[in-house]
Enzyme design. Structure first.
Site, short mmCIF file in Angstrom:
data_model
loop_
_atom_site.label_atom_id
_atom_site.label_comp_id
_atom_site.label_asym_id
_atom_site.label_seq_id
_atom_site.Cartn_x
_atom_site.Cartn_y
_atom_site.Cartn_z
CB SER A 1 -0.90 0.02 1.23
OG SER A 1 -1.71 -1.12 1.28
N1 SAH Z 1 -0.70 -4.71 4.30
C1 SAH Z 1 0.01 -4.72 3.04
C2 SAH Z 1 -0.93 -4.65 1.87
C3 SAH Z 1 -0.96 -5.91 1.12
S1 SAH Z 1 -2.07 -5.94 -0.24
C4 SAH Z 1 0.99 -3.57 3.01
O1 SAH Z 1 1.45 -3.16 4.03
O2 SAH Z 1 1.36 -3.10 1.97
C5 SAH Z 1 -3.41 -6.82 0.44
C6 SAH Z 1 -3.16 -8.23 0.85
O3 SAH Z 1 -4.42 -8.79 1.25
C7 SAH Z 1 -2.63 -9.15 -0.24
O4 SAH Z 1 -1.43 -9.72 0.19
C8 SAH Z 1 -3.72 -10.22 -0.40
O5 SAH Z 1 -3.22 -11.51 -0.66
C9 SAH Z 1 -4.41 -10.16 0.95
N2 SAH Z 1 -5.76 -10.68 0.98
C10 SAH Z 1 -6.78 -10.50 0.09
N3 SAH Z 1 -7.88 -11.14 0.49
C11 SAH Z 1 -7.57 -11.76 1.67
C12 SAH Z 1 -8.28 -12.60 2.58
N4 SAH Z 1 -9.54 -12.95 2.38
N5 SAH Z 1 -7.63 -13.03 3.67
C13 SAH Z 1 -6.33 -12.70 3.91
N6 SAH Z 1 -5.61 -11.92 3.10
C14 SAH Z 1 -6.22 -11.46 1.99
#
Ligand code: SAH
Length: 219
Positions: free
Chosen positions: A69
């Site tokens: 993000s």
């Molecule tokens: N927190 C991260 C953002 C990652 S993007 C940061 O600091 O940048 C969002 C993440 O959510 C992805 O890795 C994706 O695999 C995860 N995600 C999507 N749906 C999900 C679910 N149902 N359960 C767990 N993780 C999920």
């Protein structure tokens, strides 16, 4: 600190300070949060080829079709989550590479983080271990289930957008607890702040955002 964590040139602490100056201009006020953002090496969370861009205010690919993000949104969500003071128990859905987890860890007592893509969770664990952040429990699962064994949570932060707020997450909020969650379809999402009160759940729509979709199942 070792050289990789410390960074140099485009990944040095001076570059991070510039990012923090930008966050201040964008309205982030929490000094403790800004200190953590200034000292957390965001570059270790992205692929080496993208390191030099890691302090720009943009989302970057982290593999598996997912993104880290943008710094502003991480700061904004953290600031709102903590606006009534330090939280003791926080659930994070969507660990990704672990950057948001790294920012939250020094500011809360304990984080429970859930990611559905196993190799990303492994990478996150390694990064967070390198940063010596120990107040984190990890689970490879579909975060739609939350983490019922550890509920209730004072705070829940979700990094992927479902079409509607999952019932199980609402049920796992403590009384007075806060959840930050992007809600909506691919091109139209709003960041919601949900507060659990004695009389039910209050929803506040904060701003338009752009997150990856919340997917079910795990891989
Ligand atoms: N927190 C991260 C953002 C990652 S993007 C940061 O600091 O940048 C969002 C993440 O959510 C992805 O890795 C994706 O695999 C995860 N995600 C999507 N749906 C999900 C679910 N149902 N359960 C767990 N993780 C999920």
């Amino acid at each position: 600190m070792n050289v990789r964590l410390q960074g140099r040139g485009m990944t040095s602490s001076r570059t991070r300070d510039r990012m923090v100056e930008r966050l201040k201009k964008q309205g982030i006020r929490d000094d403790k949060l800004l200190d953590v953002m200034a000292s957390t090496p965001r570059h270790i969370f992205v692929d080496e080829a993208l390191e030099s861009r890691s302090y720009e205010d943009m989302a970057l690919p982290i593999g598996h079709n997912q993104t880290i993000s943008q710094p502003y949104i991480v700061a904004k969500m953290t600031e709102i989550l903590l606006e009534n003071g330090r939280l003791s128990k926080v659930l994070e859905i969507g660990t990704g590479c672990g950057y948001q987890t790294a920012i939250l860890a020094p500011l809360v007592d304990k984080i429970y983080t859930v990611e559905r893509i196993a190799p990303l969770l492994k990478k996150a664990k390694n990064n967070l271990w390198d940063l010596k952040l120990k107040n984190i429990s990890y689970q490879h699962n579909d975060g739609g289930w939350g983490w019922p064994e550890q509920a209730p949570f004072d705070g829940i932060i979700v990094a992927a957008a479902p079409e509607t707020v999952p019932e199980s997450l609402l049920a796992q909020m403590a009384m007075g607890g806060v959840m930050l969650i992007p809600v909506g379809s691919k091109n139209q999402q709003q960041l919601y702040k949900v507060t659990r009160t004695e009389s039910g759940y209050e929803n506040e729509v904060l701003e338009a955002v752009s997150f990856v979709p919340f997917l079910s199942g795990k891989n």
